[in-house]
Design a protein around this motif. Sequence first.
Motif, PDB file in Angstrom:
ATOM      1  N   GLY A  83       0.805  -1.217   0.000  1.00 47.01           N
ATOM      2  CA  GLY A  83       0.000   0.000   0.000  1.00 47.01           C
ATOM      3  C   GLY A  83       0.830   1.256   0.000  1.00 47.01           C
ATOM      4  N   MET A  84       1.980   1.206  -0.694  1.00 45.18           N
ATOM      5  CA  MET A  84       2.860   2.372  -0.738  1.00 45.18           C
ATOM      6  C   MET A  84       3.741   2.302  -1.979  1.00 45.18           C
ATOM      7  N   LYS A  85       4.458   3.378  -2.229  1.00 44.02           N
ATOM      8  CA  LYS A  85       5.350   3.421  -3.379  1.00 44.02           C
ATOM      9  C   LYS A  85       6.516   2.449  -3.195  1.00 44.02           C
ATOM     10  N   VAL A  86       6.799   1.671  -4.248  1.00 43.61           N
ATOM     11  CA  VAL A  86       7.875   0.676  -4.224  1.00 43.61           C
ATOM     12  C   VAL A  86       8.813   0.911  -5.394  1.00 43.61           C
ATOM     13  N   GLU A  87      10.093   0.726  -5.132  1.00 43.35           N
ATOM     14  CA  GLU A  87      11.091   0.893  -6.188  1.00 43.35           C
ATOM     15  C   GLU A  87      12.105  -0.248  -6.101  1.00 43.35           C
ATOM     16  N   PHE A  88      12.408  -0.858  -7.249  1.00 43.58           N
ATOM     17  CA  PHE A  88      13.434  -1.895  -7.301  1.00 43.58           C
ATOM     18  C   PHE A  88      14.783  -1.261  -7.596  1.00 43.58           C
ATOM     19  N   VAL A  89      15.807  -1.736  -6.881  1.00 45.89           N
ATOM     20  CA  VAL A  89      17.175  -1.274  -7.091  1.00 45.89           C
ATOM     21  C   VAL A  89      17.982  -2.479  -7.558  1.00 45.89           C
ATOM     22  N   VAL A  90      18.509  -2.422  -8.774  1.00 41.77           N
ATOM     23  CA  VAL A  90      19.278  -3.534  -9.340  1.00 41.77           C
ATOM     24  C   VAL A  90      20.751  -3.337  -9.016  1.00 41.77           C
ATOM     25  N   ALA A  91      21.308  -4.253  -8.230  1.00 41.30           N
ATOM     26  CA  ALA A  91      22.715  -4.170  -7.823  1.00 41.30           C
ATOM     27  C   ALA A  91      23.597  -4.927  -8.811  1.00 41.30           C
ATOM     28  N   ARG A  92      24.847  -4.499  -8.920  1.00 38.90           N
ATOM     29  CA  ARG A  92      25.759  -5.147  -9.869  1.00 38.90           C
ATOM     30  C   ARG A  92      26.197  -6.528  -9.385  1.00 38.90           C
ATOM     31  N   ASP A  93      26.205  -6.722  -8.050  1.00 37.38           N
ATOM     32  CA  ASP A  93      26.582  -8.019  -7.492  1.00 37.38           C
ATOM     33  C   ASP A  93      26.104  -8.077  -6.039  1.00 37.38           C
ATOM     34  N   TYR A  94      26.306  -9.227  -5.393  1.00 35.67           N
ATOM     35  CA  TYR A  94      25.842  -9.378  -4.022  1.00 35.67           C
ATOM     36  C   TYR A  94      26.591  -8.477  -3.046  1.00 35.67           C
ATOM     37  N   ALA A  95      27.853  -8.200  -3.314  1.00 35.30           N
ATOM     38  CA  ALA A  95      28.614  -7.311  -2.430  1.00 35.30           C
ATOM     39  C   ALA A  95      27.963  -5.933  -2.371  1.00 35.30           C
ATOM     40  N   LEU A  97      24.825  -5.290  -3.072  1.00 36.97           N
ATOM     41  CA  LEU A  97      23.510  -5.465  -2.445  1.00 36.97           C
ATOM     42  C   LEU A  97      23.635  -5.472  -0.922  1.00 36.97           C
ATOM     43  N   ILE A  98      24.633  -6.181  -0.425  1.00 38.17           N
ATOM     44  CA  ILE A  98      24.865  -6.255   1.019  1.00 38.17           C
ATOM     45  C   ILE A  98      25.155  -4.876   1.603  1.00 38.17           C
ATOM     46  N   GLU A  99      26.023  -4.123   0.949  1.00 34.78           N
ATOM     47  CA  GLU A  99      26.357  -2.783   1.432  1.00 34.78           C
ATOM     48  C   GLU A  99      25.135  -1.871   1.440  1.00 34.78           C
ATOM     49  N   ALA A 100      24.306  -2.004   0.405  1.00 36.52           N
ATOM     50  CA  ALA A 100      23.116  -1.151   0.319  1.00 36.52           C
ATOM     51  C   ALA A 100      22.157  -1.433   1.474  1.00 36.52           C
ATOM     52  N   GLN A 101      21.959  -2.701   1.818  1.00 29.25           N
ATOM     53  CA  GLN A 101      21.039  -3.004   2.919  1.00 29.25           C
ATOM     54  C   GLN A 101      21.670  -2.694   4.274  1.00 29.25           C
ATOM     55  N   ALA A 102      22.951  -2.960   4.419  1.00 29.16           N
ATOM     56  CA  ALA A 102      23.635  -2.657   5.684  1.00 29.16           C
ATOM     57  C   ALA A 102      23.597  -1.163   5.980  1.00 29.16           C
ATOM     58  N   ASN A 103      23.651  -0.343   4.930  1.00 25.86           N
ATOM     59  CA  ASN A 103      23.646   1.113   5.086  1.00 25.86           C
ATOM     60  C   ASN A 103      22.247   1.718   4.974  1.00 25.86           C
ATOM     61  N   ALA A 104      21.213   0.844   4.999  1.00 27.94           N
ATOM     62  CA  ALA A 104      19.803   1.278   5.005  1.00 27.94           C
ATOM     63  C   ALA A 104      19.382   2.025   3.746  1.00 27.94           C
ATOM     64  N   ILE A 106      18.368   0.308   1.166  1.00 30.30           N
ATOM     65  CA  ILE A 106      17.245  -0.524   0.743  1.00 30.30           C
ATOM     66  C   ILE A 106      16.679  -1.215   1.992  1.00 30.30           C
ATOM     67  N   GLU A 107      15.382  -1.508   1.947  1.00 33.48           N
ATOM     68  CA  GLU A 107      14.740  -2.161   3.093  1.00 33.48           C
ATOM     69  C   GLU A 107      14.712  -3.682   2.938  1.00 33.48           C
ATOM     70  N   TYR A 108      14.800  -4.150   1.704  1.00 33.34           N
ATOM     71  CA  TYR A 108      14.494  -5.558   1.397  1.00 33.34           C
ATOM     72  C   TYR A 108      15.465  -6.022   0.323  1.00 33.34           C
ATOM     73  N   ALA A 109      15.941  -7.274   0.443  1.00 35.34           N
ATOM     74  CA  ALA A 109      16.887  -7.790  -0.554  1.00 35.34           C
ATOM     75  C   ALA A 109      16.634  -9.270  -0.798  1.00 35.34           C
ATOM     76  N   ILE A 110      16.949  -9.710  -2.000  1.00 34.48           N
ATOM     77  CA  ILE A 110      16.808 -11.118  -2.389  1.00 34.48           C
ATOM     78  C   ILE A 110      18.215 -11.690  -2.520  1.00 34.48           C
ATOM     79  N   TYR A 111      18.538 -12.653  -1.656  1.00 34.45           N
ATOM     80  CA  TYR A 111      19.902 -13.150  -1.526  1.00 34.45           C
ATOM     81  C   TYR A 111      20.046 -14.621  -1.905  1.00 34.45           C
ATOM     82  N   ALA A 117      24.133 -14.906   4.563  1.00 32.04           N
ATOM     83  CA  ALA A 117      24.988 -15.150   5.726  1.00 32.04           C
ATOM     84  C   ALA A 117      26.083 -14.095   5.834  1.00 32.04           C
ATOM     85  N   THR A 118      26.611 -13.679   4.692  1.00 36.87           N
ATOM     86  CA  THR A 118      27.631 -12.627   4.675  1.00 36.87           C
ATOM     87  C   THR A 118      27.044 -11.304   5.141  1.00 36.87           C
TER      88      THR A 118
END
Length: 326
Positions: A83-95, A97-104, A106-111, A117-118
């Motif tokens: 029920g809100m605006k959603v945006e997908f962020v395409v990362a170049r690799d898992y590293a 993606l991990i940094e983006a979620q660790a630094n807030a 992105i709220e959600y990630a597919i791993y 685990a990393t």
Amino acid sequence: MSQRCAGHGHGSRKANGGSVMRVALKAYAALMLVHGALWSNPAHADWRDDIGTFRIGIVAEPGAGNTVPGLAQLTDAYTRALGMKVEFVVARDYAALIEAQANARIEYAIYSATAYATASQRCGCIEPLVAPVDFDGAIGIRSVLLTRDGKLPDLAAMESHRIAMAPSDSVGGSLLPLAALMAEGRKIAEDAPFLVHADSAAAAEEMLIDGKADGLFGWVTAAADSQPEASGTQARLEAAGLSAVALRVVWTSGLLRYGPHAVRSDLDPEAKRRLTVFLTNLKSTTPDIYELLESKHSGGFAVVAPKDYEMAASVVRFVSGSGSQR
């Protein structure tokens, strides 16, 4: 007299009715003031307002650049669910993606399992919601040590036999078995003289088929708390002509669960609930959207917890050289 009484009674009802109406209007106005005060209070602000735009991180398939098939449909599905605006962020690799979620960012990630685990090791600020299941109920893989015609009697006899393995970067055929054995207290170096890393998983299988190895580390798909199924390496060996009777599993690792969809731990509980309901029902309600989101495992999503990724954490510790740490 009777007319006066009748007229007086009618006027009284009108007066009483007006009084009731005035009381009702005052009560309604008071209610609206309280309601407005609640919603104007920052402590009661909606979690959607706090987030603004809900960002979902995903890694594109190799060679796909920064494009993901069906992104518009996926965005719409998540928008409806939250029920809100959603945006997908395409990362170049898992590293990334991990940094983006660790630094807030992105709220959600597919791993993948090891990427999750990393990420968990990186910040301790994320938690898994769901993970995919195969059509046959398998939820992940286990490493197995296979032997042919009883040439390798048990795990303890490995060092006096030739053991074939997939290349050192293979998760199921190399990293998982070594990490699982280390977690069990059996530290085996990747370059141990009795281990032979073949150029590919298929080449390692050929070594067992041709009698150039007495054992083979491979993998099988498995359901939770059950014996491994005859799929993966064992099925490939049987398809190549080896008898199922001739093959024996000497050792089996713990379960490496399929990779999760994970959120930041500080995400509002209502958002987590909505996402969990949406994802666990996705296969049955909108299978076309499910296929866009998860093309490899066709059995739907199941709820998972951090403890389901203990084996993935063991693999990460092994790779980082800190396998002795618990």
